[in-house]
Design an enzyme around this catalytic site. Structure first.
Site, PDB file in Angstrom:
ATOM      1  CG  ASP A 193       3.722  -0.700   5.063  1.00  0.00           C
ATOM      2  OD1 ASP A 193       3.417   0.693   4.219  1.00  0.00           O
ATOM      3  OD2 ASP A 193       3.826  -1.599   5.170  1.00  0.00           O
ATOM      4  CG  ASP A 208       2.302  -2.529  -2.197  1.00  0.00           C
ATOM      5  OD1 ASP A 208       3.409  -2.407  -1.362  1.00  0.00           O
ATOM      6  OD2 ASP A 208       1.039  -2.935  -1.139  1.00  0.00           O
TER       7      ASP A 208
HETATM    8  C1  DGJ Z   1       1.751  -3.227   2.495  1.00  0.00           C
HETATM    9  C2  DGJ Z   1       4.053  -2.290   1.332  1.00  0.00           C
HETATM   10  O1  DGJ Z   1       3.484  -2.133   0.730  1.00  0.00           O
HETATM   11  C3  DGJ Z   1       4.458  -4.043   0.928  1.00  0.00           C
HETATM   12  O2  DGJ Z   1       5.887  -4.007   0.500  1.00  0.00           O
HETATM   13  C4  DGJ Z   1       4.990  -4.796   2.420  1.00  0.00           C
HETATM   14  O3  DGJ Z   1       5.337  -4.496   3.669  1.00  0.00           O
HETATM   15  C5  DGJ Z   1       3.843  -5.019   3.215  1.00  0.00           C
HETATM   16  N1  DGJ Z   1       3.023  -3.440   3.499  1.00  0.00           N
HETATM   17  C6  DGJ Z   1       3.925  -5.423   4.733  1.00  0.00           C
HETATM   18  O4  DGJ Z   1       2.096  -5.905   5.512  1.00  0.00           O
END
Ligand code: DGJ
Length: 734
Positions: free
Chosen positions: A471, A541
């Site tokens: 991430d 997301d």
């Molecule tokens: C952002 C990501 O896109 C989410 O899927 C998740 O992993 C969160 N970060 C976790 O902090």
């Protein structure tokens, strides 16, 4: 030979029957670009398409057909491809042709991701040396044409061959001139949770730019730009796609000149960029990918999908079926411990899921997003025995184990920050902006890259970890390289990106068996650069099925389904609060790398049965979903319904989805015309059982010319299908 040089006219022609690029050394030795686009006869000369000599051109016409590398001093006032300040401070260049080399294959770009070949016969490359004798700048323009793809790639290598210092201010990977308008620009823009919405508009005189100055490509703009003829649609019309294999600050721009010609350039964003070349030093630009077709937008996507899936993505997982996963994030967020995870994993295994992914929250003292990034040691309060026994127990349940990590970041509340506050990006003496309570580590410092490689490798080696979600949750607000001198601060963003690539390269090389998925708060760094290291990315997301229609539709213009992570989540949806049927959520997520993002302990028995059937269905057709030809049928923009399909390589199997957004009363009769089928084949058309209806047999020609009937009612009950309903058909030949 797909690249030919004609001595008599000094023309270079890149051709493969799918597209042509014709360059010529003009009488004043400048390198002109005579044609790009439709395939031309390689035996002919196209010298008449350009002027004899470009010097002083601006006195005669304002937007001449262009130079391969337009730069100040050519009398061409349009956006340049190259601006380099010489030792005398001048940016005027007189780039004359010196030499060229034609070679089979495609050399890699040093330190940068790029497309590649597996055999020299797959592509041919020409490197053309241009020199500015006064400043000592040598420009090596590298162009590759692929054997059977309507694609040319382009990059530049700049070398200082003189005694003085050069400063590169602009170095675009690609610049092309299209002599005759009009063109329309199609781009993909958005924000967090609504990435890559398509927008299309006619170009007007002047500039239209897409770009990023965030230190990442960002949620806001995709590093690509399509130029289309007015009226071009999915299957008709001429168009170009330009796409940049890069993950940092970029600019994609089109400019219409006073006489209607269009210049399109793509590359590193020049704003704030300045790169010093000491004598003998070299700078390489990222790679631009240029696709051309007269078969509509769909053909451009076909070209990009094939290249990116087969010759940009690499490694063990490039061609392997990607596992159906369950990610813990929306199910439990930070609220878990070993016992809870095992309960979740048990319920997950029971569904037929293949990979259990532990998301954020397993390290440091991370109970929320306020701390611990950088402290990549297991939080023993939550996981007293560490990751190894958890991974082993998950494996004993018949799944593999995956882990989330965010290596490029540091929380101010962390041991790493306490020990190395100077490793976080910021300008000494000025406040640093925190975003999501975190700061970005300065990857332009080699010691930070070394540290992160060791820290992440320790984690990945500590347990049986088969998948990593990497991430990256914030952008760079106060750019400053702690180890760069004041006059080299203009290099910071790109050096940071090179450091990030180096870290990705080292870890993906050390752990070749791990499946890496890139993520940046969803699709904030979903780009071709990342695909060279991680064959799949978390698309957004936003897991709401209806929102995902536009996001996945937009992303599919550039990226293959094998790269687009798509998960079924709980309702009401956590991002928009919408309630959609479970079948619809799956129908949308099937068209990507499929998974779930919910707490499997909390679902009903009925949902459990439905999910088992969804997973079995996806696994049965996984190869087609992940490697088939994706075709967009009905756009979500401005419509109440969306349709798309994917066709297996031999056209024996196809999967078609139709999703109704809002139901309307008394709808007109509706037929969905399919594409990409074998017109001579008869298909058994079977609605996916979960979504109702009987199987029928239809000819491929009929399905394409007349279409598939879309009844507004559900056949068994006769009830209207309703909002957010979905149908999927499986088409198979005997
Ligand atoms: C952002 C990501 O896109 C989410 O899927 C998740 O992993 C969160 N970060 C976790 O902090």
């Amino acid at each position: 030979m797909p690249i030919t040089w004609q001595d008599a006219t000094r023309e270079l022609h890149l051709h493969n029957g799918r597209l042509s690029l014709v360059l010529a050394v003009l009488e004043n030795d400048w390198l002109g670009q005579l044609h790009v686009g439709a395939p031309l006869d390689p035996a002919a000369s196209y010298r008449h398409l350009g002027p004899a000599d470009f010097r002083g051109f601006s006195n005669r016409v304002d937007d001449p057909i262009g130079l391969a590398v337009p730069a100040p001093g050519s009398g061409d006032f349009r956006i340049p491809a190259l601006v380099v300040e010489g030792p005398d401070g001048a940016t005027v260049l007189d780039l004359v042709y010196e030499d060229h080399r034609i070679m089979a294959g495609k050399p890699a770009l040093e330190g940068l991701p790029s497309t590649y070949v597996e055999a020299p016969s797959e592509a041919t490359t020409v490197e053309i040396d241009l020199a500015d004798r006064i400043s000592g700048l040598r420009v090596t323009l590298s162009l590759t044409i692929f054997e059977d793809r309507p694609i040319i790639t382009r990059s530049m290598r700049l070398t200082s061959t003189g005694d003085g210092r050069l400063v590169i201010r602009t170095a675009m990977s690609s610049s092309i001139d299209l002599p005759d308008g009009p063109w329309e620009l199609l781009g993909f823009s958005g924000a967090w949770a609504r990435e890559r919405h398509p927008h299309r508009a006619p170009l007007q005189p002047g500039r239209r730019s897409l770009g990023s100055l965030r230190g990442a490509t960002g949620h806001q703009q995709d590093p690509s730009l399509f130029l289309l003829r007015p009226g071009a649609d999915e299957v008709h019309g001429e168009g170009f796609a330009f796409s940049l294999v890069y993950s940092g600050n970029f600019l994609a721009e089109a400019e219409v000149g006073p006489r209607g010609s269009t210049r399109a350039r793509i590359g590193l964003h020049p704003d704030g960029f300045a790169w010093t070349l000491e004598p003998g030093a070299t700078f390489t630009t990222p790679e631009a990918v240029i696709a051309w077709s007269d078969g509509g937008i769909g053909a451009l996507s076909d070209a990009l999908h094939g290249l990116y899936r087969e010759r940009l993505a690499r490694g063990t997982w490039r061609d392997r079926p990607r596992p159906v996963l369950l990610n813990s994030w929306e199910g439990v967020y930070f609220d878990f411990d070993h016992r809870r995870l095992l309960e979740m994993a048990r319920a997950t295994a029971d569904l037929g899921i293949e990979l259990f992914v532990l998301d954020d929250g397993w390290f440091g003292e991370r109970d929320s997003d306020t701390s611990s990034l950088g402290d990549w040691v297991v939080d023993r309060r939550k996981l007293p025995d560490g990751l190894a026994p958890l991974a082993a127990e998950v494996e004993a349940m018949g799944m593999s184990f995956g882990l989330w990590i965010e290596p490029e970041m540091v929380s101010p509340r962390s041991r790493l920050f306490a020990e190395h506050p100077d490793w976080a990006i910021g300008v000494p003496g000025r406040p640093r902006t925190e975003s999501r309570q975190q700061l970005v580590l300065d990857l332009s410092r080699p010691e930070v890259v070394d540290h992160l490689e060791a820290a992440v490798a320790d984690v990945l080696g500590s347990a049986s970890i088969r998948y990593v979600k990497w991430d990256m949750n914030r952008n760079i607000t106060e750019p400053y390289g702690g180890s760069l001198s004041p006059e080299r601060q203009g290099e910071f963003f790109h050096r940071h990106m090179l450091g990030a690539y180096e870290l990705w390269r080292r870890l993906t090389t050390r752990f070749p068996e791990i499946l890496f998925e890139s993520c940046a708060g969803g699709g904030g760094r979903f780009d071709p650069g990342m695909l060279a290291y991680a064959p799949q990315a978390w698309t957004s997301d936003d897991t709401d099925a209806i929102e995902r229609l536009t996001i996945q539709w937009g992303a599919s213009h550039v990226y293959p389904l094998s790269s687009m992570g798509a998960h079924v989540s709980a309702v009401p949806n956590h991002q928009v609060g919408r309630v959609t049927p479970l079948g619809t959520r799956a129908a949308v997520a099937f068209f990507g790398v499929f998974g779930y993002e919910l707490d499997p302990r909390t679902i009903s028995d009925g949902e459990r049965t439905e999910i088992r059937a969804q997973i079995a269905f996806y696994r049965e057709h996984r190869d087609v979903f992940q490697r088939g030809r994706f075709l967009r049928l009905r756009s979500p923009l401005g419509r109440d319904d969306v349709a798309w399909m994917v066709v297996g390589p031999d056209r024996r199997t196809a999967l078609v989805a139709h999703i109704r957004i809002l139901a309307r009363p008394v709808p007109p009769p509706d037929r969905l015309r399919l594409r990409g089928l074998d017109p001579d084949a008869t298909y058994r058309v079977e609605p996916w059982p979960g979504l109702g209806g009987d199987a029928v047999r239809r000819g491929g020609d009929l399905l394409m010319a007349v279409g598939l009937g879309l009844e507004p009612e559900d056949p068994p009950t006769g009830a209207p299908r309703g909002d957010f309903s979905a149908r999927i058909w499986v088409l198979t030949t005997d």
